[in-house]
Design an enzyme around this catalytic site. Structure first.
Site, mmCIF file in Angstrom:
data_model
loop_
_atom_site.group_PDB
_atom_site.id
_atom_site.type_symbol
_atom_site.label_atom_id
_atom_site.label_comp_id
_atom_site.label_asym_id
_atom_site.label_seq_id
_atom_site.Cartn_x
_atom_site.Cartn_y
_atom_site.Cartn_z
ATOM 1 N N SER A 150 47.832 31.871 71.389
ATOM 2 C CA SER A 150 46.439 31.430 71.339
ATOM 3 C C SER A 150 46.116 30.824 69.968
ATOM 4 C CB SER A 150 45.520 32.602 71.694
ATOM 5 O OG SER A 150 44.219 32.162 71.963
ATOM 6 N N ASP A 229 44.680 31.897 83.256
ATOM 7 C CA ASP A 229 44.106 32.086 81.925
ATOM 8 C C ASP A 229 42.687 31.526 81.923
ATOM 9 O OD1 ASP A 229 43.412 31.822 79.197
ATOM 10 O OD2 ASP A 229 45.507 31.520 78.617
ATOM 11 N N HIS A 262 45.736 35.440 79.987
ATOM 12 C CA HIS A 262 45.863 35.127 78.563
ATOM 13 C C HIS A 262 46.434 36.281 77.736
ATOM 14 C CE1 HIS A 262 44.856 32.421 75.248
ATOM 15 N NE2 HIS A 262 44.315 33.422 74.576
#
Length: 283
Positions: A150, A229, A262
């Site tokens: 991320s 996600d 995620h």
């Protein structure tokens, strides 16, 4: 340069999981980082990968949640994970939101007051932490890779492109690929770098990749992205990085996984592929 203080160590798959703190000259505050040394490190320096964690995470997150140590022990690969920002800078507003300030350093050097005094994560990693590891631990920084998740995936891609002579391999999980074009990036870059979009482009993986006429990592970059996600549609933009790599002739393996979100269940599922990817390139 200060000696790191060992906070704790734990036997792990024949190696040792350690957590350190040291007085950082670049940050101007104490900084923490974690290192897993595989059993092979008792015989000499081993190759290593630097993992950059995402928003709200710490130096502990990867080591606790990723499940990486078992395979790293087999591969003879050291794992390094720094904290995600300075702590205790006492900058007004640094704890008001989860996506800016504490836990959200974005792996760059801020140029705007008051952030520029302590929020210097790029210089910290490149000029201070990596040399410290080479000097104090059984880590061979001539064989160093970088990856992350991320915000940390953004950091891995941008630092790999900004310092290609330092890193020999790069990969990412659900990276923020075009921070100049998403809310997380616009918020962070406005705060840390001001309103000059030219400064922003210096820390955008897509913009950096487009500057290359030859592939900076000819052996390939690996990116994994979950299709469940919730941040994918607005924040991550892997398709833009895919286009930028194609334009630069950069080999990219972008894998899209149905059903994965995620978090670290996703990361741990594909962690082995990333460690093998790095090991093959680091030798």
């Amino acid at each position: 340069m200060s000696m790191p203080e060992l906070l704790s160590e734990h036997a792990c798959f024949g190696g040792v999981q350690t957590f350190y703190q040291h007085a950082s000259q670049e940050i101007g505050l104490p900084m923490r980082f974690s290192v897993y040394l595989p059993p092979q490190s008792s015989l000499g320096k081993v190759p290593a990968v630097l993992y950059l964690a995402g928003l709200t995470c710490t130096e502990e997150t990867f080591m606790i949640k990723s499940g990486a140590q078992r395979l790293a022990a087999e591969l003879g690969l050291a794992l390094i994970s720094p904290d995600t920002s300075p702590r205790g800078a006492k900058v007004a507003g640094e704890t008001e939101s989860w996506d800016f300030g504490v836990g959200a350093g974005f792996y760059l050097d801020a140029t705007e007051a008051p952030w520029s005094t302590h929020y210097r994560m790029e210089s910290y990693l490149i000029a201070e932490l990596i040399p410290l590891l080479a000097r104090e631990l059984a880590v061979d920084i001539r064989r160093l890779g970088i990856f992350g998740h991320s915000m940390g995936g953004h950091g891995a891609l941008t630092l790999a492109l900004r310092h290609p002579g330092l890193f020999r391999s790069v990969s990412a999980f659900a990276p923020i690929c075009a921070p100049t074009q998403c809310p997380w990036g616009v918020k962070a870059f406005t705060g840390y770098l001001g309103n000059d979009s030219r400064r922003w482009a210096e820390h955008d993986a897509c913009a950096l990749m487009r500057r290359h006429t030859l592939a900076p990592y000819p052996a390939g970059i690996l990116v994994d992205q979950g299709l469940a996600d919730r941040f994918l549609p607005v924040q991550l933009n892997p398709h833009l990085f895919e286009v930028a790599c194609a334009e630069a002739g950069q080999p990219l393996t972008l894998r899209r996984h149905t059903g994965y979100d995620h978090g670290y269940y996703f990361i741990s599922t594909f962690m082995a592929d990333h460690l093998i990817h790095h090991t093959q390139m680091l030798g």
